[in-house]
Design a protein around this motif. Structure first.
Motif, PDB file in Angstrom:
ATOM      1  N   CYS A  40       0.842  -1.205   0.000  1.00 56.01           N
ATOM      2  CA  CYS A  40       0.000   0.000   0.000  1.00 56.01           C
ATOM      3  C   CYS A  40       0.874   1.250   0.000  1.00 56.01           C
ATOM      4  CB  CYS A  40      -0.913   0.018   1.224  1.00 56.01           C
ATOM      5  SG  CYS A  40      -2.247  -1.192   1.186  1.00 56.01           S
ATOM      6  N   ILE A  41       1.887   1.259   0.856  1.00 56.10           N
ATOM      7  CA  ILE A  41       2.790   2.416   0.941  1.00 56.10           C
ATOM      8  C   ILE A  41       3.555   2.580  -0.367  1.00 56.10           C
ATOM      9  CG2 ILE A  41       4.858   3.307   2.090  1.00 56.10           C
ATOM     10  CD1 ILE A  41       3.759   1.797   4.657  1.00 56.10           C
ATOM     11  N   LEU A  42       4.086   1.492  -0.898  1.00 51.46           N
ATOM     12  CA  LEU A  42       4.870   1.538  -2.133  1.00 51.46           C
ATOM     13  C   LEU A  42       4.047   2.071  -3.304  1.00 51.46           C
ATOM     14  CD1 LEU A  42       7.529   0.688  -3.619  1.00 51.46           C
ATOM     15  CD2 LEU A  42       6.413  -1.505  -4.042  1.00 51.46           C
ATOM     16  N   ARG A  43       2.786   1.648  -3.393  1.00 49.88           N
ATOM     17  CA  ARG A  43       1.930   2.023  -4.521  1.00 49.88           C
ATOM     18  C   ARG A  43       1.096   3.285  -4.261  1.00 49.88           C
ATOM     19  NH1 ARG A  43       1.361  -2.517  -8.092  1.00 49.88           N
ATOM     20  NH2 ARG A  43       2.576  -4.251  -7.276  1.00 49.88           N
ATOM     21  N   GLY A  44       1.094   3.741  -3.029  1.00 48.04           N
ATOM     22  CA  GLY A  44       0.308   4.921  -2.707  1.00 48.04           C
ATOM     23  C   GLY A  44      -1.186   4.649  -2.700  1.00 48.04           C
ATOM     24  N   GLY A  45      -1.570   3.439  -2.388  1.00 50.43           N
ATOM     25  CA  GLY A  45      -2.986   3.056  -2.347  1.00 50.43           C
ATOM     26  C   GLY A  45      -3.116   1.554  -2.201  1.00 50.43           C
ATOM     27  N   ILE A  46      -4.321   1.076  -2.314  1.00 53.58           N
ATOM     28  CA  ILE A  46      -4.570  -0.372  -2.234  1.00 53.58           C
ATOM     29  C   ILE A  46      -3.928  -1.032  -3.467  1.00 53.58           C
ATOM     30  CG2 ILE A  46      -6.364  -2.137  -2.112  1.00 53.58           C
ATOM     31  CD1 ILE A  46      -7.256  -0.550   0.101  1.00 53.58           C
ATOM     32  N   PRO A  47      -3.163  -2.114  -3.281  1.00 56.56           N
ATOM     33  CA  PRO A  47      -2.406  -2.687  -4.398  1.00 56.56           C
ATOM     34  C   PRO A  47      -3.197  -3.616  -5.324  1.00 56.56           C
ATOM     35  CG  PRO A  47      -1.873  -3.849  -2.381  1.00 56.56           C
ATOM     36  CD  PRO A  47      -2.810  -2.720  -2.009  1.00 56.56           C
ATOM     37  N   PHE A  48      -4.487  -3.454  -5.348  1.00 57.56           N
ATOM     38  CA  PHE A  48      -5.334  -4.232  -6.257  1.00 57.56           C
ATOM     39  C   PHE A  48      -6.612  -3.439  -6.478  1.00 57.56           C
ATOM     40  CE2 PHE A  48      -5.618  -5.916  -1.923  1.00 57.56           C
ATOM     41  CZ  PHE A  48      -6.927  -5.632  -1.609  1.00 57.56           C
ATOM     42  N   PRO A  49      -7.316  -3.712  -7.575  1.00 63.83           N
ATOM     43  CA  PRO A  49      -8.552  -2.969  -7.824  1.00 63.83           C
ATOM     44  C   PRO A  49      -9.619  -3.300  -6.778  1.00 63.83           C
ATOM     45  CG  PRO A  49      -7.963  -4.321  -9.739  1.00 63.83           C
ATOM     46  CD  PRO A  49      -7.003  -4.643  -8.647  1.00 63.83           C
ATOM     47  N   VAL A  50     -10.293  -2.284  -6.298  1.00 63.12           N
ATOM     48  CA  VAL A  50     -11.415  -2.471  -5.383  1.00 63.12           C
ATOM     49  C   VAL A  50     -12.661  -2.048  -6.148  1.00 63.12           C
ATOM     50  CG1 VAL A  50     -12.459  -1.788  -3.191  1.00 63.12           C
ATOM     51  CG2 VAL A  50      -9.967  -1.992  -3.382  1.00 63.12           C
ATOM     52  N   GLU A  51     -13.495  -3.036  -6.485  1.00 62.85           N
ATOM     53  CA  GLU A  51     -14.666  -2.761  -7.305  1.00 62.85           C
ATOM     54  C   GLU A  51     -15.780  -3.732  -6.974  1.00 62.85           C
ATOM     55  OE1 GLU A  51     -12.882  -5.202 -11.109  1.00 62.85           O
ATOM     56  OE2 GLU A  51     -12.452  -3.088 -10.932  1.00 62.85           O
ATOM     57  N   LEU A  52     -16.965  -3.355  -7.304  1.00 65.02           N
ATOM     58  CA  LEU A  52     -18.119  -4.226  -7.099  1.00 65.02           C
ATOM     59  C   LEU A  52     -18.203  -5.215  -8.255  1.00 65.02           C
ATOM     60  CD1 LEU A  52     -20.759  -1.573  -6.009  1.00 65.02           C
ATOM     61  CD2 LEU A  52     -19.592  -3.227  -4.551  1.00 65.02           C
ATOM     62  N   PRO A  53     -18.444  -6.494  -7.963  1.00 64.71           N
ATOM     63  CA  PRO A  53     -18.594  -7.457  -9.052  1.00 64.71           C
ATOM     64  C   PRO A  53     -19.852  -7.145  -9.865  1.00 64.71           C
ATOM     65  CG  PRO A  53     -19.105  -8.482  -6.946  1.00 64.71           C
ATOM     66  CD  PRO A  53     -18.625  -7.094  -6.660  1.00 64.71           C
ATOM     67  N   LYS A  54     -19.781  -7.360 -11.144  1.00 63.88           N
ATOM     68  CA  LYS A  54     -20.919  -7.073 -12.022  1.00 63.88           C
ATOM     69  C   LYS A  54     -21.600  -8.373 -12.452  1.00 63.88           C
ATOM     70  CE  LYS A  54     -18.931  -2.781 -13.574  1.00 63.88           C
ATOM     71  NZ  LYS A  54     -18.361  -2.001 -14.636  1.00 63.88           N
ATOM     72  N   TYR A  55     -21.943  -9.186 -11.466  1.00 58.69           N
ATOM     73  CA  TYR A  55     -22.622 -10.439 -11.743  1.00 58.69           C
ATOM     74  C   TYR A  55     -24.121 -10.234 -11.553  1.00 58.69           C
ATOM     75  CZ  TYR A  55     -17.923 -12.226 -10.937  1.00 58.69           C
ATOM     76  OH  TYR A  55     -16.568 -12.447 -10.980  1.00 58.69           O
ATOM     77  N   ASN A  56     -24.911 -10.941 -12.365  1.00 59.03           N
ATOM     78  CA  ASN A  56     -26.355 -10.843 -12.176  1.00 59.03           C
ATOM     79  C   ASN A  56     -26.780 -11.710 -10.981  1.00 59.03           C
ATOM     80  OD1 ASN A  56     -26.723 -13.534 -13.044  1.00 59.03           O
ATOM     81  ND2 ASN A  56     -26.845 -12.901 -15.177  1.00 59.03           N
ATOM     82  N   LYS A  57     -28.034 -11.589 -10.583  1.00 63.33           N
ATOM     83  CA  LYS A  57     -28.515 -12.305  -9.400  1.00 63.33           C
ATOM     84  C   LYS A  57     -28.394 -13.809  -9.553  1.00 63.33           C
ATOM     85  CE  LYS A  57     -31.660  -8.771  -7.729  1.00 63.33           C
ATOM     86  NZ  LYS A  57     -33.027  -8.400  -7.369  1.00 63.33           N
ATOM     87  N   GLU A  58     -28.634 -14.320 -10.745  1.00 64.57           N
ATOM     88  CA  GLU A  58     -28.552 -15.767 -10.982  1.00 64.57           C
ATOM     89  C   GLU A  58     -27.123 -16.268 -10.785  1.00 64.57           C
ATOM     90  OE1 GLU A  58     -29.371 -18.979 -14.585  1.00 64.57           O
ATOM     91  OE2 GLU A  58     -30.173 -16.946 -14.759  1.00 64.57           O
ATOM     92  N   THR A  59     -26.161 -15.527 -11.299  1.00 65.01           N
ATOM     93  CA  THR A  59     -24.755 -15.913 -11.140  1.00 65.01           C
ATOM     94  C   THR A  59     -24.344 -15.846  -9.677  1.00 65.01           C
ATOM     95  OG1 THR A  59     -24.237 -15.112 -13.356  1.00 65.01           O
ATOM     96  CG2 THR A  59     -22.388 -15.391 -11.842  1.00 65.01           C
ATOM     97  N   MET A  60     -24.750 -14.792  -8.984  1.00 62.59           N
ATOM     98  CA  MET A  60     -24.421 -14.657  -7.558  1.00 62.59           C
ATOM     99  C   MET A  60     -25.033 -15.802  -6.750  1.00 62.59           C
ATOM    100  SD  MET A  60     -22.385 -12.141  -7.176  1.00 62.59           S
ATOM    101  CE  MET A  60     -22.418 -11.863  -5.419  1.00 62.59           C
ATOM    102  N   ALA A  61     -26.276 -16.168  -7.060  1.00 57.33           N
ATOM    103  CA  ALA A  61     -26.937 -17.279  -6.359  1.00 57.33           C
ATOM    104  C   ALA A  61     -26.195 -18.582  -6.624  1.00 57.33           C
ATOM    105  CB  ALA A  61     -28.394 -17.390  -6.788  1.00 57.33           C
ATOM    106  N   ALA A  62     -25.736 -18.782  -7.854  1.00 61.99           N
ATOM    107  CA  ALA A  62     -24.986 -19.997  -8.196  1.00 61.99           C
ATOM    108  C   ALA A  62     -23.662 -20.045  -7.441  1.00 61.99           C
ATOM    109  CB  ALA A  62     -24.752 -20.067  -9.703  1.00 61.99           C
ATOM    110  N   MET A  63     -23.002 -18.905  -7.288  1.00 62.61           N
ATOM    111  CA  MET A  63     -21.735 -18.871  -6.567  1.00 62.61           C
ATOM    112  C   MET A  63     -21.944 -19.162  -5.079  1.00 62.61           C
ATOM    113  SD  MET A  63     -19.686 -15.861  -8.700  1.00 62.61           S
ATOM    114  CE  MET A  63     -19.780 -14.715  -7.421  1.00 62.61           C
ATOM    115  N   VAL A  64     -23.022 -18.642  -4.505  1.00 62.24           N
ATOM    116  CA  VAL A  64     -23.341 -18.923  -3.105  1.00 62.24           C
ATOM    117  C   VAL A  64     -23.634 -20.416  -2.935  1.00 62.24           C
ATOM    118  CG1 VAL A  64     -25.074 -18.548  -1.290  1.00 62.24           C
ATOM    119  CG2 VAL A  64     -24.133 -16.599  -2.560  1.00 62.24           C
TER     120      VAL A  64
END
Length: 90
Positions: A40-64
Motif C-alpha cells: 500500500c505504501i509503495l503504490r500509494g494506495g490499495i495494491p489491487f482494484p477495489v470494485e463491485l462485481p458485475k454479476y447478475n442475481k442468478e450468477t451470484m446465487a450460483a456462486m453462493v
C-alpha cells in the motif's frame, strides 16, 4: 525494526482460510498483513482494484450455492470422471 502491536477484527471463516493459505506460502498472518501494508505504501494506495462485481442475481446465487456445496461433507465428491458418470446414470 521496532514493532507495534495492532489489533484488527476479522471474520472467523476468513481468518481460518487466510491462515491456511499463508501457512502454505510459508508465512503467518502478521507477515502477510505487513506485506500488504508495505505494498500500500509503495503504490500509494490499495495494491489491487477495489470494485463491485458485475454479476447478475442468478450468477451470484450460483456462486453462493457452489460455496455451500463445497463445504457440505454430505455432498458426494468424485476423484475421476468415470465415477461421476456412473453416479449420474444411477
Amino acid at each position: 525494526m521496532a514493532t507495534s502491536p495492532t489489533q484488527i477484527r476479522i471474520d472467523q471463516t476468513v481468518k481460518k482460510e487466510a491462515n491456511a493459505l499463508f501457512s502454505e506460502l510459508g508465512m503467518d498472518m502478521s507477515s502477510a498483513v505487513n506485506m500488504f501494508l508495505r505494498q500500500c505504501i509503495l503504490r500509494g494506495g490499495i495494491p489491487f482494484p477495489v470494485e463491485l462485481p458485475k454479476y447478475n442475481k442468478e450468477t451470484m446465487a450460483a456462486m453462493v450455492e457452489a460455496k455451500r456445496i463445497s463445504h457440505d461433507h454430505n455432498v458426494p465428491s468424485y476423484s475421476n470422471m468415470e465415477d461421476l458418470l456412473k453416479a449420474l446414470e444411477e
